[in-house]
Every structure is written in C-alpha cells, then in structure tokens.
Design an enzyme around this catalytic site. Sequence first.
Site, PDB file in Angstrom:
ATOM      1  N   GLU A  79       0.831  -1.202   0.000  1.00 11.55           N
ATOM      2  CA  GLU A  79       0.000   0.000   0.000  1.00 11.55           C
ATOM      3  C   GLU A  79       0.869   1.258   0.000  1.00 11.55           C
ATOM      4  O   GLU A  79       0.437   2.315  -0.448  1.00 11.55           O
ATOM      5  CB  GLU A  79      -0.921  -0.018   1.231  1.00 11.55           C
ATOM      6  CG  GLU A  79      -2.286   0.562   0.949  1.00 11.55           C
ATOM      7  CD  GLU A  79      -3.279   0.287   2.074  1.00 11.55           C
ATOM      8  OE1 GLU A  79      -4.153  -0.555   1.868  1.00 11.55           O
ATOM      9  OE2 GLU A  79      -3.181   0.908   3.132  1.00 11.55           O
ATOM     10  N   HIS A  99       7.596 -26.688  -1.332  1.00  9.34           N
ATOM     11  CA  HIS A  99       6.946 -27.762  -2.083  1.00  9.34           C
ATOM     12  C   HIS A  99       5.783 -27.222  -2.905  1.00  9.34           C
ATOM     13  O   HIS A  99       4.883 -27.965  -3.269  1.00  9.34           O
ATOM     14  CB  HIS A  99       6.519 -28.879  -1.120  1.00  9.34           C
ATOM     15  CG  HIS A  99       7.703 -29.491  -0.450  1.00  9.34           C
ATOM     16  ND1 HIS A  99       8.242 -30.696  -0.824  1.00  9.34           N
ATOM     17  CD2 HIS A  99       8.501 -29.019   0.548  1.00  9.34           C
ATOM     18  CE1 HIS A  99       9.316 -30.955  -0.074  1.00  9.34           C
ATOM     19  NE2 HIS A  99       9.484 -29.944   0.759  1.00  9.34           N
ATOM     20  N   LYS A 143     -13.723   0.964  -3.846  1.00  5.90           N
ATOM     21  CA  LYS A 143     -14.840   1.343  -2.966  1.00  5.90           C
ATOM     22  C   LYS A 143     -15.905   2.067  -3.774  1.00  5.90           C
ATOM     23  O   LYS A 143     -17.100   1.797  -3.625  1.00  5.90           O
ATOM     24  CB  LYS A 143     -14.341   2.278  -1.861  1.00  5.90           C
ATOM     25  CG  LYS A 143     -13.422   1.640  -0.848  1.00  5.90           C
ATOM     26  CD  LYS A 143     -13.091   2.645   0.242  1.00  5.90           C
ATOM     27  CE  LYS A 143     -12.002   2.149   1.155  1.00  5.90           C
ATOM     28  NZ  LYS A 143     -11.503   3.170   2.071  1.00  5.90           N
TER      29      LYS A 143
HETATM   30  O1  PA5 Z   1      -3.165   1.716   5.829  1.00  7.90           O
HETATM   31  C1  PA5 Z   1      -4.266   2.200   5.635  1.00  7.90           C
HETATM   32  O2  PA5 Z   1      -4.494   3.420   5.701  1.00  7.90           O
HETATM   33  C2  PA5 Z   1      -5.458   1.316   5.307  1.00  7.90           C
HETATM   34  O3  PA5 Z   1      -5.068   0.001   5.168  1.00  7.90           O
HETATM   35  C3  PA5 Z   1      -6.515   1.414   6.401  1.00  7.90           C
HETATM   36  O4  PA5 Z   1      -5.937   1.012   7.618  1.00  7.90           O
HETATM   37  C4  PA5 Z   1      -7.733   0.557   6.086  1.00  7.90           C
HETATM   38  O5  PA5 Z   1      -8.246   0.909   4.855  1.00  7.90           O
HETATM   39  C5  PA5 Z   1      -8.776   0.683   7.168  1.00  7.90           C
HETATM   40  O6  PA5 Z   1      -9.166   2.011   7.307  1.00  7.90           O
HETATM   41  P1  PA5 Z   1      -9.941   2.532   8.574  1.00  7.90           P
HETATM   42  O7  PA5 Z   1      -9.052   2.366   9.758  1.00  7.90           O
HETATM   43  O8  PA5 Z   1     -10.229   3.969   8.276  1.00  7.90           O
HETATM   44  O9  PA5 Z   1     -11.203   1.707   8.691  1.00  7.90           O
END
Ligand code: PA5
Length: 443
Positions: A285, A306, A420
């Site tokens: 990410e 394996h 989303k």
């Molecule tokens: O690293 C990030 O920002 C994302 O992975 C969020 O943690 C994830 O989308 C969850 O978001 P939130 O904590 O707003 O529900």
Amino acid sequence: MNTLSFDLSRIGISLSDQIIAEAIRANELIHNGQGPGNDMLGWVTLPSSTSEEELCRIEKEAARLRALADVIICIGIGGSYLGARAVYEALQDPFQLLHRQQDTPILLFAGQNLSEDYHARLLQAVEERSIAVIAISKSGTTTEPAIAFRLFREELERRYGRKEAARRIVAVTDHAKGALKTMADREGYTTFAIPDNVGGRYSVLTPVGLLPLATAGIDIRALLDGARLMELSTATDRPFAENPAACYAAVRNMLYRQGFNIEILATYEPQLQYFTEWWKQLFGESEGKQGRGIFPTSTLFSTDLHSLGQYIQEGERNLFETVISVKNSQTRIVINPDRENLDGLNYLSGKRLSEINHTAESGVCIAHVEGGVPNLRVRIPEISARTLGALIYFFEKACGISGYLLGINPFDQPGVEVYKKKMFALLNKPGYEKISEELRSEI
Ligand code: PA5
C-alpha cells in the site's frame, strides 16, 4: 540486547555511493518532515513518545475487558487489523484453542472480509461465550468493519441489553469525526484516539494494536521497548552502515533498478505468517503507485518449498528474497535414534528440530542464490514482544525510506478508493455514479 541485525552478504551486488547518499537523504526527509506525506509522520517517534499515561490507560482498559469477556472480537481491516493480528499470532500458542483452561481472552477477528459464512460461523462459535468488541477504524466509515460492527453490536444488545452492550464495546477511532466516533459518543463507549498524523498501516504501535494486544495479555511495554531500540538505531545520527533500515531500503531499491521487481518475505516459522501479511500491506500500500513499486509477496518455508519453491528456483528471474531468520526457538524437540532406522533418519539423531530447520534455511539460501535469487536476511534472536517491536519499526522505517527512494509518497493510498467507489455504485449507495444495467449484467 541485540534485537535485530541485517545481513547483506548474499545479495551478490555492492551498493553504489549514489544509492547510499539517496538513502541517507531519504531518512533525513523522514526526520525533517520535508518529503511528500509529511503530515503523516507521527509514527516515526511513537516508540519514544508514547506517554506513561496513555500506556496505563490502555493496560487498565485491557484488564477491564479481560475480566468481562473470554472472547474479544477485534473488528477492523487493513492497517486497523493486520498489526494486531500479526503480533497476536506470532506470540500465541497456535493450539491454544485446544487447551482446556484459558487464562486470558482469545482474540478473534471480524470485518476484514465480507464473507457471510465467516461472519455467520463466528457469531455461532461465540454463542456460548462471554464476548466484548474492540471496533477499530481510523476513518470510522470503512464498509467492511462497519458491517461487522453492526452485526456484533446487535448481538451484544440482544444478549446483554443496550447499557451492558455499551460497556462491552471499545472504539478505537478518530478523536473527532466518523460514524464510529458519533456512535461511541451517543452510546457512551470507551474510546481511544488514533493520532491524526499516523496512517493505518503505520498504526500498530498506537491503541490500534496496543489495546487488543494488551487485552490478550501481551507485554506491550516490551513491544514498544524493541521499537524504541530500532528508533535509535535508525536515527539520522547513525552511520549508514549501522542503520539497518537504510541499508535494507537501499538494497531493495538497487535490486529494483536492476529489474528485480518482486520481493518475497520468507519465514520458516508458521507463527510469523501473519507478520508477513502485515509486511505485505505495509509495502504494497505504501509503494505500489504511479506505475512503480516492488510487488511484495511472502512464503512460509518449508511448506512453500513444495509449491512456490519450483518457481523461485527456476522461474522468471525477477525475484529477490528477504528471510526473517529466527535464532532460538522456545521449545525443544530432539530426534531420537531408531533401532530399525527404516525411515533412514538416524543420521539426524541427537539433532534438534530447530537445527534441521536452520540447515534447511541455509540450504535454501545457497540454492536460491545459485539460482539467481538475491537473498537478504533479517536476523532476530527469538520471537518475542521485544523483537517483534524492533521488526515492526525496522520495516516501517525501511518502507518510508524506500518509498522516497522510489520517488512516491509512501504515506497515502489513493488507489484503495477506486474499488470502494465501484462497489458503492453497484450497491446503489446514495451519491455514487450510476452503473448501467448492461454493465451490471456483464459482470
Ligand atoms: O493503511 C491504511 O491506511 C489502510 O489500510 C486502512 O488502515 C484501512 O483501509 C482501514 O481504514 P480505517 O481504519 O479507516 O477503517
């Protein structure tokens, strides 16, 4: 205590002065806050700046939840889920569910997927257990955990009534905004705030990770201690060669520039499998942007020797491997000699299983390096709260430096919004684009 060391001896390349200078500069940018995403650098000093007051409040709340419930449902996704799960799975006895007596509550996780079967079975599995919920969402509006929270809130209210349900719910969210914060204020849930300047995937050392872990009886002070040591070891006053995060970031970017665009994080300890999931999210990410980035993937060896082992040894040569190498195990199994030796294993007599596992690790390293897969190694003395804290901070710092070396902002995630929007449109959420019947029927 030595919590972590980084071994570059098997990468088969040497670092250029250029990449070393770039990595030093990137680390400086993180500390002087002059790089992209500089409003999200709160994680850099979390280990040294978390106050005694905050820690005591977390520990007190954890003790209250422990006394209240024997199963804690942790609701969250992405950075609001993986850190807690990674540390929990690493430090738990994997077979604890079979133990008759539970001294501390079991953590179970919800809201990290939309599976009907998963959530129905989870609700069913805890029917006879006393439960409490930790709902974690920074935005307070993420759909997956919001749905799970609705399901478990209903379950708690049905079982215990609205007032007692509110006592059994803790919200970890923004200090001011979001649906979770609104509900918490309305219903009177205990809340913990996620700092504005700490993004989800860098948040495990905030109440996002610390509260569930403390509830499970994990020593969060040791976790922070380990991270604090790594905060010191990766500070800008440390020479490049003594800063493991800068070295790791430099090596992986050097390899990337030579065409190695897939990194495998390998472990020989099944307990670290969720740690590799946390790592994938952190790097995936953070770095996968603007058509760039090393693709992070993971393997659990020997299991995957394996399966993926064949590809790693002889497939396309764009892979490099980072091994989390654990020196000591916590238990002891020695291979005994066998009178008949029908399995031919007597040559292993007297050896510990950990010794054989380490030898497998060395053999795999030689084989993969010979097969053209550069091998990096992160060594920890054992799996403990302290070493995990060090590993967490090491990878977070390396990820920040690495993202800057790549020329991207490692602290945002614009791409996550795209799915989303499409999902909301298909679900007819008010305010989203209309998707034609034709396209709906095609997919
Ligand atoms: O690293 C990030 O920002 C994302 O992975 C969020 O943690 C994830 O989308 C969850 O978001 P939130 O904590 O707003 O529900």
